[in-house]
Design a protein around this motif. Structure first.
Motif, mmCIF file in Angstrom:
data_model
loop_
_atom_site.group_PDB
_atom_site.id
_atom_site.type_symbol
_atom_site.label_atom_id
_atom_site.label_comp_id
_atom_site.label_asym_id
_atom_site.label_seq_id
_atom_site.Cartn_x
_atom_site.Cartn_y
_atom_site.Cartn_z
ATOM 1 N N SER A 239 3.417 16.053 -14.914
ATOM 2 C CA SER A 239 4.790 15.387 -14.626
ATOM 3 C C SER A 239 5.816 16.221 -13.670
ATOM 4 O O SER A 239 6.421 15.527 -13.111
ATOM 5 N N THR A 240 5.670 17.425 -14.109
ATOM 6 C CA THR A 240 6.801 18.260 -13.138
ATOM 7 C C THR A 240 6.528 18.083 -11.805
ATOM 8 O O THR A 240 7.297 17.970 -10.929
ATOM 9 N N GLN A 241 5.350 18.465 -11.500
ATOM 10 C CA GLN A 241 4.752 18.384 -10.014
ATOM 11 C C GLN A 241 5.097 17.097 -9.575
ATOM 12 O O GLN A 241 5.714 17.030 -8.474
ATOM 13 N N LYS A 246 7.696 13.248 -5.571
ATOM 14 C CA LYS A 246 8.405 12.096 -5.495
ATOM 15 C C LYS A 246 9.904 12.212 -4.732
ATOM 16 O O LYS A 246 10.382 11.521 -4.157
ATOM 17 N N ALA A 247 10.494 13.200 -5.280
ATOM 18 C CA ALA A 247 11.959 13.538 -4.908
ATOM 19 C C ALA A 247 12.009 14.155 -3.468
ATOM 20 O O ALA A 247 12.726 13.499 -2.845
ATOM 21 N N ALA A 269 -0.365 10.454 -11.185
ATOM 22 C CA ALA A 269 0.283 10.456 -10.064
ATOM 23 C C ALA A 269 0.397 8.915 -9.802
ATOM 24 O O ALA A 269 1.555 8.178 -9.294
ATOM 25 N N ALA A 270 -0.745 8.144 -9.798
ATOM 26 C CA ALA A 270 -0.777 6.820 -9.791
ATOM 27 C C ALA A 270 0.158 6.165 -10.707
ATOM 28 O O ALA A 270 0.874 5.259 -10.352
ATOM 29 N N GLN A 271 0.022 6.628 -12.160
ATOM 30 C CA GLN A 271 0.803 6.098 -13.228
ATOM 31 C C GLN A 271 2.362 6.005 -12.934
ATOM 32 O O GLN A 271 2.950 5.122 -13.244
ATOM 33 N N GLN A 272 2.518 7.445 -12.351
ATOM 34 C CA GLN A 272 4.164 7.379 -11.833
ATOM 35 C C GLN A 272 4.442 7.026 -10.567
ATOM 36 O O GLN A 272 5.534 7.207 -10.185
ATOM 37 N N GLY A 273 3.821 6.320 -9.834
ATOM 38 C CA GLY A 273 3.931 5.858 -8.621
ATOM 39 C C GLY A 273 4.204 6.823 -7.333
ATOM 40 O O GLY A 273 4.198 6.067 -6.431
ATOM 41 N N THR A 275 1.293 7.985 -5.843
ATOM 42 C CA THR A 275 0.073 7.663 -4.777
ATOM 43 C C THR A 275 0.602 6.674 -4.008
ATOM 44 O O THR A 275 -0.127 6.639 -2.754
ATOM 45 N N ARG A 276 1.621 5.817 -4.185
ATOM 46 C CA ARG A 276 1.944 4.520 -3.372
ATOM 47 C C ARG A 276 2.495 4.935 -2.139
ATOM 48 O O ARG A 276 2.579 4.321 -1.034
ATOM 49 N N THR A 277 3.093 6.265 -2.283
ATOM 50 C CA THR A 277 4.010 6.795 -1.037
ATOM 51 C C THR A 277 3.150 7.688 -0.085
ATOM 52 O O THR A 277 3.559 8.083 1.039
ATOM 53 N N VAL A 278 1.904 7.988 -0.472
ATOM 54 C CA VAL A 278 1.118 9.105 0.188
ATOM 55 C C VAL A 278 0.443 8.286 1.281
ATOM 56 O O VAL A 278 -0.206 7.400 1.039
ATOM 57 N N LYS A 279 0.552 8.949 2.556
ATOM 58 C CA LYS A 279 -0.049 8.494 3.585
ATOM 59 C C LYS A 279 -1.547 9.198 3.783
ATOM 60 O O LYS A 279 -2.677 8.697 4.104
ATOM 61 N N ILE A 280 -1.497 10.513 3.530
ATOM 62 C CA ILE A 280 -2.676 11.493 3.621
ATOM 63 C C ILE A 280 -2.787 12.069 2.608
ATOM 64 O O ILE A 280 -1.928 12.983 2.119
ATOM 65 N N ALA A 281 -3.943 12.217 1.745
ATOM 66 C CA ALA A 281 -4.381 13.003 0.647
ATOM 67 C C ALA A 281 -5.862 13.839 1.035
ATOM 68 O O ALA A 281 -6.834 13.228 1.007
ATOM 69 N N GLN A 282 -5.458 15.110 1.256
ATOM 70 C CA GLN A 282 -6.464 15.962 1.767
ATOM 71 C C GLN A 282 -6.759 16.887 0.518
ATOM 72 O O GLN A 282 -6.158 17.637 -0.067
ATOM 73 N N ILE A 283 -7.850 16.527 0.157
ATOM 74 C CA ILE A 283 -8.568 17.172 -1.229
ATOM 75 C C ILE A 283 -9.578 17.871 -1.085
ATOM 76 O O ILE A 283 -10.459 17.577 -0.694
ATOM 77 N N ALA A 284 -9.329 19.261 -1.644
ATOM 78 C CA ALA A 284 -10.381 20.235 -1.516
ATOM 79 C C ALA A 284 -11.231 20.082 -2.910
ATOM 80 O O ALA A 284 -10.642 19.592 -3.747
ATOM 81 N N LYS A 285 -12.304 20.700 -2.915
ATOM 82 C CA LYS A 285 -13.265 20.749 -4.163
ATOM 83 C C LYS A 285 -13.621 19.154 -4.486
ATOM 84 O O LYS A 285 -14.819 18.830 -4.083
#
Length: 439
Positions: A239-241, A246-247, A269-273, A275-285
């Protein structure tokens, strides 16, 4: 960085069809001929090659395809090798770390002390590679590894910038922070964003290397990095991250979390809204494997990743003679599962390892094999591997390129894994444009 699909001058090349294995290795000033192992091979001429990877536990995705690759390598080597006038049979001893670093070290020590291996190959993440490499270095056994940032391997094991390498027997090839920076900035520049990047970096070898080396390079490239700080693996509340991302309105998100940790984070992140503002999600592993992405359900499509191997790469295995496309198609036909990039990395390890044994001229002499690796230039199904050109001793560069998981328009699998940029290897075809994660 660009790699040619043609063999570099002086490269060690070999091909092993069903019954004949011929090699020309121009390394350390020697050229070696290989042939079929004779039935009268003398005792003591067995070459033992250890192969260590995570095939179960939280990192199991990396080792999912190893059984298939091991089958192909054993088949290619069933006629043995002839090196320096001596015939050798080849025995591959594969071991599963269960994603446990302590077990990885113990497996390496067992292979060294109980099985008397001549060479160890290790794949995938610092949790496997670093403890295996340390065990090999301490015992003077040659070891080659791949699939982790080389900085986390080199500096994470005690090497110091600007100082001579402390390693004589351990070697690593593949991407580093330089390739990550090229790949990420090339990928992110494909879409208009506010250039604010939220990073989720754990307190482990990968996370610390990325924070210390990659983050400053991304900042120099004009990106604002929002870093909530290191967290411990297997954290359950993010939640902190999420609140910070978001801020700060981070339109780009980048994670080096273990797959279970990213899954937990992204669902929160989806539950807390966020992911709706993310344009690029670059995920390693986690972003490397179709099964992991599919497990995310509707949150999986349009996640971006970075690939160290792909079925459209224009390279072939000197060991098996198969192209990248043939390896991927063969895996799918044999297993009924979608291809994964780890199969190319694992086969590359065997390409490079066998080339090193051949180039040594004396594969039962560990010091000679280690010296041969240090001077090795060869080909692999992942492209050229050259230990003579740095970036530091004991390391050979490798490519990394931008990718994205998109909903498939047809075929046997729900998602396609497409190449979206090729800054580190322009021989690789770009397959699609980048799609915004939030659509």
């Amino acid at each position: 960085m660009s790699f040619s699909s043609k063999a570099p001058k002086g490269a060690a090349n070999f091909h092993l069809p069903r019954r004949t294995f011929l090699a020309g290795a121009a390394t350390l000033g020697s050229t070696l001929a290989l042939g079929v192992r004779t039935a009268s091979a003398q005792s003591g001429t067995v070459l033992k090659v250890g192969f260590i990877s995570p095939r179960s536990g939280p990192l199991a995705g990396f080792g999912e395809g190893d059984a298939y690759v091991l089958e192909q390598a054993r088949k290619a080597l069933e006629s043995g090798l002839e090196i320096g006038g001596t015939s050798y049979s080849v025995e591959i001893l594969d071991r599963d770390t269960q994603s446990d670093p302590s077990r990885a070290a113990q497996l390496a020590n067992n292979l060294i002390n109980d099985d008397g291996v001549d060479l160890i190959l290790a794949s995938s993440t610092p949790e496997t590679i670093n403890p295996v490499s340390d065990a090999c270095e301490a015992s003077g056994v040659p070891c080659i590894s791949t699939v982790m940032p080389w900085e986390a391997w080199y500096f994470g094991r005690g090497a110091k910038p600007g100082e001579p390498s402390p390693f004589k027997h351990t070697f690593h090839f593949g991407f580093g922070v330089g390739e990550l920076k090229q790949c990420y900035t090339s990928q992110w520049d494909l879409m208009e964003t506010n250039k604010k990047v939220g990073v989720l970096l754990p307190n482990d070898a990968d996370g610390n290397a990325i924070r210390g080396v990659l983050v400053p390079q991304l900042e120099e490239a004009g990106y604002t990095i929002v870093d909530p700080g290191a967290y411990e693996n297997f954290t359950t509340d993010y939640s902190t991250q999420i609140a910070m991302f978001k801020a700060e309105q981070c339109e780009i998100f980048n994670s080096f979390a273990l797959p279970p940790d990213f899954a937990t984070f992204w669902r929160q992140a989806a539950q807390q809204g966020y992911t709706r503002t993310v344009k690029i999600a670059q995920i390693a592993k986690m972003g490397l494997f179709p099964s992991d992405i599919e497990s995310m359900g509707s949150l999986g499509p349009n996640l971006s990743s970075a690939a160290y191997w792909h079925r459209v790469m224009p390279y072939s295995s000197p060991l098996t003679g198969t192209s990248a496309e043939q390896l991927a198609a063969g895996y799918e036909a044999a297993t009924g599962r979608q291809w994964i990039q780890a199969i190319g990395a694992s086969l590359s390890l065997f390409d490079v390892g066998i080339a090193a044994l051949v180039a040594s001229g004396a594969p039962k002499d560990r010091n000679t094999v280690s010296a041969a690796i240090a001077g090795l230039k060869t080909e692999s199904i992942g492209g050229p591997v050259d230990f003579t050109s740095g970036p530091v001793p004991n390391v050979a560069h490798g490519p990394l390129f931008g990718t994205q998981w998109v909903e498939a328009s047809g075929g046997d699998y729900p998602l396609d894994y497409v190449v979206t940029e090729n800054a580190t290897d322009e021989n690789l075809p770009i397959q699609a444009g980048l799609i915004a994660y939030n659509g």
